[in-house]
Design a protein around this motif. Structure first.
Motif, PDB file in Angstrom:
ATOM      1  N   LEU A  83      46.711  11.962  68.808  1.00  0.00           N
ATOM      2  CA  LEU A  83      45.482  12.329  69.499  1.00  0.00           C
ATOM      3  C   LEU A  83      44.388  11.299  69.228  1.00  0.00           C
ATOM      4  O   LEU A  83      44.214  10.844  68.088  1.00  0.00           O
ATOM      5  N   TYR A  84      43.659  10.975  70.308  1.00  0.00           N
ATOM      6  CA  TYR A  84      42.541  10.030  70.209  1.00  0.00           C
ATOM      7  C   TYR A  84      41.413  10.539  71.099  1.00  0.00           C
ATOM      8  O   TYR A  84      41.642  11.248  72.077  1.00  0.00           O
ATOM      9  N   ALA A  85      40.192  10.135  70.757  1.00  0.00           N
ATOM     10  CA  ALA A  85      39.035  10.537  71.568  1.00  0.00           C
ATOM     11  C   ALA A  85      37.956   9.476  71.452  1.00  0.00           C
ATOM     12  O   ALA A  85      37.911   8.692  70.490  1.00  0.00           O
ATOM     13  N   ALA A  86      37.059   9.459  72.441  1.00  0.00           N
ATOM     14  CA  ALA A  86      35.910   8.547  72.412  1.00  0.00           C
ATOM     15  C   ALA A  86      34.900   9.044  71.382  1.00  0.00           C
ATOM     16  O   ALA A  86      34.707  10.254  71.230  1.00  0.00           O
ATOM     17  N   PRO A  87      34.240   8.140  70.665  1.00  0.00           N
ATOM     18  CA  PRO A  87      33.209   8.565  69.697  1.00  0.00           C
ATOM     19  C   PRO A  87      32.139   9.446  70.336  1.00  0.00           C
ATOM     20  O   PRO A  87      31.664  10.399  69.705  1.00  0.00           O
ATOM     21  N   SER A  88      31.776   9.148  71.577  1.00  0.00           N
ATOM     22  CA  SER A  88      30.750   9.956  72.247  1.00  0.00           C
ATOM     23  C   SER A  88      31.231  11.381  72.482  1.00  0.00           C
ATOM     24  O   SER A  88      30.449  12.344  72.381  1.00  0.00           O
ATOM     25  N   TYR A  89      32.517  11.552  72.807  1.00  0.00           N
ATOM     26  CA  TYR A  89      33.080  12.884  73.003  1.00  0.00           C
ATOM     27  C   TYR A  89      33.030  13.669  71.696  1.00  0.00           C
ATOM     28  O   TYR A  89      32.630  14.843  71.662  1.00  0.00           O
ATOM     29  N   LEU A  90      33.419  13.039  70.603  1.00  0.00           N
ATOM     30  CA  LEU A  90      33.458  13.720  69.311  1.00  0.00           C
ATOM     31  C   LEU A  90      32.058  14.026  68.797  1.00  0.00           C
ATOM     32  O   LEU A  90      31.823  15.087  68.204  1.00  0.00           O
ATOM     33  N   ALA A  91      31.117  13.107  69.025  1.00  0.00           N
ATOM     34  CA  ALA A  91      29.756  13.295  68.509  1.00  0.00           C
ATOM     35  C   ALA A  91      29.050  14.474  69.165  1.00  0.00           C
ATOM     36  O   ALA A  91      28.153  15.091  68.559  1.00  0.00           O
ATOM     37  N   ALA A  92      29.435  14.818  70.386  1.00  0.00           N
ATOM     38  CA  ALA A  92      28.757  15.896  71.124  1.00  0.00           C
ATOM     39  C   ALA A  92      29.348  17.272  70.826  1.00  0.00           C
ATOM     40  O   ALA A  92      28.900  18.263  71.406  1.00  0.00           O
ATOM     41  N   ARG A  93      30.338  17.340  69.913  1.00  0.00           N
ATOM     42  CA  ARG A  93      31.028  18.604  69.657  1.00  0.00           C
ATOM     43  C   ARG A  93      31.172  18.837  68.160  1.00  0.00           C
ATOM     44  O   ARG A  93      31.080  17.893  67.373  1.00  0.00           O
ATOM     45  N   PRO A  94      31.468  20.079  67.767  1.00  0.00           N
ATOM     46  CA  PRO A  94      31.675  20.354  66.339  1.00  0.00           C
ATOM     47  C   PRO A  94      32.817  19.513  65.774  1.00  0.00           C
ATOM     48  O   PRO A  94      33.755  19.145  66.486  1.00  0.00           O
ATOM     49  N   ALA A  95      32.732  19.215  64.506  1.00  0.00           N
ATOM     50  CA  ALA A  95      33.738  18.375  63.851  1.00  0.00           C
ATOM     51  C   ALA A  95      35.122  19.025  63.943  1.00  0.00           C
ATOM     52  O   ALA A  95      35.264  20.250  63.862  1.00  0.00           O
ATOM     53  N   ILE A  96      36.137  18.187  64.121  1.00  0.00           N
ATOM     54  CA  ILE A  96      37.523  18.652  64.185  1.00  0.00           C
ATOM     55  C   ILE A  96      38.185  18.306  62.849  1.00  0.00           C
ATOM     56  O   ILE A  96      38.458  17.138  62.553  1.00  0.00           O
ATOM     57  N   ARG A  97      38.421  19.329  62.040  1.00  0.00           N
ATOM     58  CA  ARG A  97      38.991  19.102  60.711  1.00  0.00           C
ATOM     59  C   ARG A  97      40.406  19.640  60.573  1.00  0.00           C
ATOM     60  O   ARG A  97      41.174  19.183  59.732  1.00  0.00           O
ATOM     61  N   THR A  98      40.771  20.623  61.395  1.00  0.00           N
ATOM     62  CA  THR A  98      42.117  21.192  61.351  1.00  0.00           C
ATOM     63  C   THR A  98      42.620  21.394  62.776  1.00  0.00           C
ATOM     64  O   THR A  98      41.852  21.312  63.748  1.00  0.00           O
ATOM     65  N   SER A  99      43.883  21.695  62.909  1.00  0.00           N
ATOM     66  CA  SER A  99      44.472  21.934  64.229  1.00  0.00           C
ATOM     67  C   SER A  99      43.797  23.093  64.942  1.00  0.00           C
ATOM     68  O   SER A  99      43.689  23.102  66.177  1.00  0.00           O
ATOM     69  N   ALA A 100      43.304  24.068  64.181  1.00  0.00           N
ATOM     70  CA  ALA A 100      42.639  25.219  64.790  1.00  0.00           C
ATOM     71  C   ALA A 100      41.356  24.809  65.503  1.00  0.00           C
ATOM     72  O   ALA A 100      40.936  25.464  66.471  1.00  0.00           O
ATOM     73  N   ASP A 101      40.761  23.711  65.070  1.00  0.00           N
ATOM     74  CA  ASP A 101      39.519  23.243  65.691  1.00  0.00           C
ATOM     75  C   ASP A 101      39.748  22.622  67.065  1.00  0.00           C
ATOM     76  O   ASP A 101      38.786  22.326  67.782  1.00  0.00           O
ATOM     77  N   LEU A 102      40.992  22.415  67.446  1.00  0.00           N
ATOM     78  CA  LEU A 102      41.292  21.841  68.762  1.00  0.00           C
ATOM     79  C   LEU A 102      41.146  22.865  69.886  1.00  0.00           C
ATOM     80  O   LEU A 102      41.108  22.498  71.061  1.00  0.00           O
TER      81      LEU A 102
END
Length: 305
Positions: free
Chosen positions: A173-192
């Motif tokens: 899995l990969y994502a743009a920094p802008s996509y990740l910055a606008a959402r809660p942190a993803i620390r576990t699979s449940a956060d997906l």
């Protein structure tokens, strides 16, 4: 009493025309390959069918397809191409250079980034070998004579040739920094859960090994494409979290890995070879070059977890 076709009525040159159509699937493409016009190809095929007393080709949705008799004729006639290449080599001032045409089929990502450079080196080292690369992520049926070598995700469907493991590769899995910055942190699979997935179009996915979306519970397909390069660019543009080939996503500008330790799918690239390929020496050179490319770049295919 009928004695069957007269061998004297069957032209070896007409068989070469059949082999060309079997290779490329279209009269116009075969004509370009042979340096003639398509009406000549049609005329030669008509003459061959008349001489053999059998229909060899049927028109299909994607071009001309061999009939059952046509496949058998092509399999038996395939050595003609190799014989012609040997004659040409013998006449070329006694040179021992390997000659022949090798057609490879491969998925677009692997074909573009791994097969293409390997083929380019073969061409530089063996100018007598002509190379053709056809890219597709669809299952390949190798019943006919369309390909000399094929790389597939998993074993090719309906194939009469044996497939061997070329290498495994990782999907992450990969994502743009802008996509990740606008959402809660993803620390576990449940956060997906609730995140948009960038991957293949579900309804058009015909390779069962790639049916991985159900493994990512809670994610929904937000952007689907049959093209892996479109998936890469959509992910980079912030369309969602992309399940991408690690050899494309790892270290790519504008992308960050997401849960690389937790989400790491390993799939096989299988290598198949036609046993009746007319350019057997050339095929061997290409196969070895491909294996060398994979061995030298193994960390790209399977980056450390």
């Amino acid at each position: 009493m009928s004695t069957g076709p007269d061998p004297h009525e069957v032209s070896a040159d007409d068989l070469r025309y059949l082999l060309a159509v079997a290779r490329v699937g279209r009269l116009v493409s075969a004509a370009a390959l042979l340096g003639v016009d398509h009406t000549t190809v049609r005329r030669r095929l008509d003459r061959l069918e008349a001489a053999l007393g059998a229909r060899l080709l049927d028109r299909g949705a994607d071009g001309w397809q061999l009939t059952a008799i046509g496949r058998e004729v092509v399999e038996r006639a395939a050595p003609l191409e190799g014989l012609v290449e040997q004659v040409v080599a013998a006449a070329a001032s006694g040179t021992d250079a390997v000659r022949g045409t090798v057609r490879m089929a491969a998925p677009e990502g692997f074909g573009s980034l791994f097969a293409a450079p390997a083929l380019a080196r073969v061409r530089a080292e063996h100018p007598g070998i002509a190379l053709e690369l056809v890219t597709s992520t669809r299952p390949l049926s190798l019943r006919g004579s369309g390909f000399d070598l094929a790389v597939t995700v998993g074993s090719p469907a309906g194939s009469r040739v044996a497939a061997e493991l070329l290498t495994e590769y990782a999907l992450r899995l990969y994502a743009a920094p802008s996509y990740l910055a606008a959402r809660p942190a993803i620390r576990t699979s449940a956060d997906l859960e609730g995140h948009d997935l960038v991957f293949y179009v579900d309804a058009l996915l015909t390779v069962r090994e790639l049916d991985l979306a159900p493994e990512l519970e809670g994610m929904r397909l937000g952007f689907g494409s049959t093209n892996v390069f479109a998936q890469l660019e959509a992910t980079r543009a912030g369309a969602g979290i992309g399940l991408l080939h690690a050899f494309m996503g790892e270290g790519a500008a504008g992308l960050e890995p997401v849960l690389p330790r937790a989400i790491d799918f390993r799939l096989p690239f299988m290598l198949s070879q036609r046993s009746d390929s007319p350019a057997i020496d050339a095929v061997g050179i290409v196969r070895d070059a491909l294996r060398r490319e994979v061995a030298e770049r193994r960390d790209e295919l399977l980056p450390p977890r």
